[in-house]
Design a protein around this motif. Structure first.
Motif, PDB file in Angstrom:
ATOM      1  N   GLY A 189      44.190  26.249  69.339  1.00 41.95           N
ATOM      2  CA  GLY A 189      43.712  25.537  68.226  1.00 41.95           C
ATOM      3  C   GLY A 189      43.406  25.743  67.430  1.00 41.95           C
ATOM      4  N   PHE A 190      44.160  26.785  66.612  1.00 38.60           N
ATOM      5  CA  PHE A 190      44.112  26.805  65.278  1.00 38.60           C
ATOM      6  C   PHE A 190      44.498  25.850  64.583  1.00 38.60           C
ATOM      7  N   ALA A 191      45.124  24.447  64.770  1.00 43.69           N
ATOM      8  CA  ALA A 191      45.708  23.789  64.097  1.00 43.69           C
ATOM      9  C   ALA A 191      44.078  22.605  63.200  1.00 43.69           C
ATOM     10  N   LYS A 192      43.259  22.980  63.998  1.00 40.59           N
ATOM     11  CA  LYS A 192      42.159  22.052  63.881  1.00 40.59           C
ATOM     12  C   LYS A 192      41.132  23.085  62.955  1.00 40.59           C
ATOM     13  N   VAL A 193      41.495  24.294  62.988  1.00 40.80           N
ATOM     14  CA  VAL A 193      40.957  24.861  61.132  1.00 40.80           C
ATOM     15  C   VAL A 193      41.140  26.216  60.229  1.00 40.80           C
ATOM     16  N   ALA A 194      43.141  25.924  59.813  1.00 37.72           N
ATOM     17  CA  ALA A 194      44.218  26.240  59.485  1.00 37.72           C
ATOM     18  C   ALA A 194      45.249  25.026  59.473  1.00 37.72           C
ATOM     19  N   PRO A 195      45.115  24.028  58.635  1.00 42.19           N
ATOM     20  CA  PRO A 195      46.172  23.698  59.637  1.00 42.19           C
ATOM     21  C   PRO A 195      47.221  24.092  58.277  1.00 42.19           C
ATOM     22  N   TYR A 196      47.651  24.838  58.309  1.00 39.60           N
ATOM     23  CA  TYR A 196      48.672  25.377  56.879  1.00 39.60           C
ATOM     24  C   TYR A 196      49.689  26.732  58.350  1.00 39.60           C
ATOM     25  N   TYR A 197      50.904  26.307  58.483  1.00 39.77           N
ATOM     26  CA  TYR A 197      51.326  26.794  59.539  1.00 39.77           C
ATOM     27  C   TYR A 197      52.430  27.751  58.664  1.00 39.77           C
ATOM     28  N   TYR A 198      52.909  28.631  58.529  1.00 40.96           N
ATOM     29  CA  TYR A 198      54.217  29.555  57.931  1.00 40.96           C
ATOM     30  C   TYR A 198      54.787  29.828  58.707  1.00 40.96           C
ATOM     31  N   TYR A 199      56.115  30.412  58.113  1.00 41.14           N
ATOM     32  CA  TYR A 199      56.751  30.884  59.354  1.00 41.14           C
ATOM     33  C   TYR A 199      58.107  31.601  58.029  1.00 41.14           C
ATOM     34  N   PRO A 200      58.591  32.573  58.258  1.00 42.38           N
ATOM     35  CA  PRO A 200      58.673  33.273  59.339  1.00 42.38           C
ATOM     36  C   PRO A 200      58.493  34.258  58.971  1.00 42.38           C
ATOM     37  N   GLY A 201      57.290  34.682  60.578  1.00 42.80           N
ATOM     38  CA  GLY A 201      56.759  35.911  60.798  1.00 42.80           C
ATOM     39  C   GLY A 201      57.356  37.362  59.952  1.00 42.80           C
ATOM     40  N   PHE A 202      58.141  37.716  58.957  1.00 43.09           N
ATOM     41  CA  PHE A 202      59.123  38.623  58.758  1.00 43.09           C
ATOM     42  C   PHE A 202      58.678  39.955  59.371  1.00 43.09           C
ATOM     43  N   TRP A 203      57.458  40.231  60.098  1.00 48.65           N
ATOM     44  CA  TRP A 203      57.402  41.164  59.916  1.00 48.65           C
ATOM     45  C   TRP A 203      57.560  41.421  61.353  1.00 48.65           C
ATOM     46  N   GLU A 204      57.391  40.348  62.259  1.00 44.70           N
ATOM     47  CA  GLU A 204      58.467  40.331  63.805  1.00 44.70           C
ATOM     48  C   GLU A 204      59.544  39.206  64.079  1.00 44.70           C
ATOM     49  N   LEU A 225      55.410  23.178  69.136  1.00 41.06           N
ATOM     50  CA  LEU A 225      55.772  23.456  67.798  1.00 41.06           C
ATOM     51  C   LEU A 225      55.737  21.531  67.403  1.00 41.06           C
ATOM     52  N   LYS A 226      56.181  20.510  68.346  1.00 42.66           N
ATOM     53  CA  LYS A 226      56.503  19.508  68.304  1.00 42.66           C
ATOM     54  C   LYS A 226      54.693  19.044  68.282  1.00 42.66           C
ATOM     55  N   ARG A 227      54.248  19.000  69.528  1.00 37.75           N
ATOM     56  CA  ARG A 227      52.773  18.728  69.643  1.00 37.75           C
ATOM     57  C   ARG A 227      52.265  19.311  68.438  1.00 37.75           C
ATOM     58  N   LEU A 228      51.981  20.731  68.454  1.00 41.47           N
ATOM     59  CA  LEU A 228      51.182  20.894  67.221  1.00 41.47           C
ATOM     60  C   LEU A 228      51.141  19.937  65.632  1.00 41.47           C
ATOM     61  N   VAL A 229      52.812  20.874  65.336  1.00 39.18           N
ATOM     62  CA  VAL A 229      52.938  18.840  64.118  1.00 39.18           C
ATOM     63  C   VAL A 229      52.107  17.677  64.662  1.00 39.18           C
ATOM     64  N   GLY A 230      52.365  17.444  65.429  1.00 40.96           N
ATOM     65  CA  GLY A 230      52.030  16.062  66.207  1.00 40.96           C
ATOM     66  C   GLY A 230      50.775  16.609  65.872  1.00 40.96           C
ATOM     67  N   ALA A 231      49.069  16.856  66.294  1.00 40.71           N
ATOM     68  CA  ALA A 231      48.120  16.872  66.017  1.00 40.71           C
ATOM     69  C   ALA A 231      47.231  17.837  64.623  1.00 40.71           C
ATOM     70  N   GLY A 232      48.392  17.342  63.220  1.00 44.73           N
ATOM     71  CA  GLY A 232      47.959  18.133  61.930  1.00 44.73           C
ATOM     72  C   GLY A 232      48.363  19.209  61.400  1.00 44.73           C
ATOM     73  N   ALA A 233      49.390  19.794  62.420  1.00 50.26           N
ATOM     74  CA  ALA A 233      49.332  21.289  61.583  1.00 50.26           C
ATOM     75  C   ALA A 233      50.759  21.184  60.547  1.00 50.26           C
ATOM     76  N   GLN A 234      50.717  21.816  59.625  1.00 50.47           N
ATOM     77  CA  GLN A 234      51.544  22.129  58.518  1.00 50.47           C
ATOM     78  C   GLN A 234      52.662  22.655  57.713  1.00 50.47           C
ATOM     79  N   LEU A 235      53.651  22.118  58.256  1.00 47.96           N
ATOM     80  CA  LEU A 235      54.980  23.523  58.501  1.00 47.96           C
ATOM     81  C   LEU A 235      55.104  23.532  57.733  1.00 47.96           C
TER      82      LEU A 235
END
Length: 361
Positions: free
Chosen positions: A224-239, A287-297
């Motif tokens: 449920g991270f999108a509810k409290v931290a909406p900015y979702y960054y990529y890529p995880g360059f460490w992994e 990912l589609k569901r998360l963006v639909g729920a408000g996540a900002q890629l």
């Protein structure tokens, strides 16, 4: 055939069978092991790698070799899985090597390090490029034999309460990130935090931390991270291609019949391919569901990636100056990576870029 000849032939056949049967039985003994996982059952894909391994080993040995899987905390806490195998508390575990960088930073390299290998390159290096042999030589001092048993694919860069546009925005940022990646980010002013999965959401919600990396859309959605931290960054360059491993107690591995060792190797290879495929199926829909729920890629900026690459190379040089085993492994990985990208840019990358651009049109 005369009666006497028939009886003699039958007796000889029975004797041969009597000799052969104990030999077969001896090569296929009843073996029961316990496997402790570093993952909770709720993370069904990565935890499921241990279950896939167990099921396949049983099927390959007609049920003679049984491996019972235990979730993190049922025998030992998740981050003590390696110790349980080293000490022979359990025969094997299913874990990620970089969890144990506190013992030696070299543990990070067979799983994933910042700006290391992508998934296919990591799998290739460990299975056919010399990486597997290199690390099993290193693991001897910990009394374990390692076999790759999973890969998540490239992970995401994490969830943040505010936008991160420049390297300056990282200064003082409290982020849930650990190990080698945490040390890299610390060079850029980040304050690394080590938190268990269940503690991340409340810490983000209260503002105790400003950001957190986890895995990818399918696993992140559950928390449920999108509810409290909406900015979702990529890529995880460490992994870029983190490998999961089965660690097996050295003596227990040596005690197995060769056909059981072969069954374990085959089951781990199958579990590796299966885990990556499952994440590849599940992540797009999540990912589609998360963006639909408000996540900002958001992509990490070129400035941030360049700054993190510079910090990574500085850290590797610092560790290598003090740790010859780390230096040997990181040099081997980087040499393999550089040769791989000679090929990748010709075929794989060119094809993928064209396909992505065609989809966008």
């Amino acid at each position: 055939m005369k009666r006497r000849q028939f009886i003699q032939a039958a007796t000889a056949g029975a004797a041969a069978s009597a000799i052969a049967m104990p030999a077969i039985a001896q090569s296929s003994p009843e073996v029961k092991w316990r496997l402790t996982s570093s993952f909770p059952k709720s993370l069904d894909t990565i935890y499921g790698g241990g279950e896939t391994l167990s099921k396949m080993v049983s099927e390959l040995t007609d049920g003679k070799f049984q491996i019972q899987v235990f979730a993190a905390g049922e025998i030992v806490p998740g981050l003590q899985a390696l110790d349980a195998v080293t000490n022979n508390t359990v025969e094997m575990c299913h874990t990620v090597a970089y969890y144990y960088v506190g013992k030696d930073p070299t543990f990070a390299i067979p799983s994933s390090v910042p700006f290391g290998l992508n998934t296919r390159m990591q799998n290739a290096w460990l299975s056919h490029g010399g990486g597997g042999e290199l690390f099993n030589e290193f693991f001897k001092k910990y009394n374990v034999h390692a076999i790759q048993c999973g890969s998540t694919g490239a992970q995401m860069g994490g969830w943040f309460r505010k936008e991160i546009k420049t390297a300056a925005d990282l200064q003082g940022l409290k982020m849930r990130i650990a190990g080698i990646a945490g040390q890299v980010m610390a060079k850029l002013g980040v304050v690394p935090q080590q938190l268990a999965g269940g503690d991340i959401y409340p810490a983000l919600e209260k503002g105790t931390i400003d950001g957190a990396e986890w895995v990818g859309p399918y696993d992140d959605e559950k928390l449920g991270f999108a509810k409290v931290a909406p900015y979702y960054y990529y890529p995880g360059f460490w992994e870029g291609g983190p490998a999961v491993h089965a660690f097996i107690n050295t003596e227990k591995w040596a005690s197995l019949p060769k056909n059981y060792q072969a069954a374990l190797n085959a089951a781990c290879a199958y579990a590796t391919n299966s885990m990556t495929a499952k994440y590849d199926v599940q992540n797009p829909a999540a990912l589609k569901r998360l963006v639909g729920a408000g996540a900002q890629l958001r992509p990490f900026s070129q400035e941030i990636l360049e700054a993190c690459l510079k910090a990574s190379n500085e850290l590797y040089a610092e560790i290598s100056a003090k740790n010859p085993e780390f230096k040997k492994a990181i040099d081997a990985m980087q040499a393999f990576r550089n040769d791989q990208y000679l090929w990748w840019q010709v075929a794989e990358l060119t094809f993928d870029i064209f396909q992505v651009r065609s989809r966008a049109r």
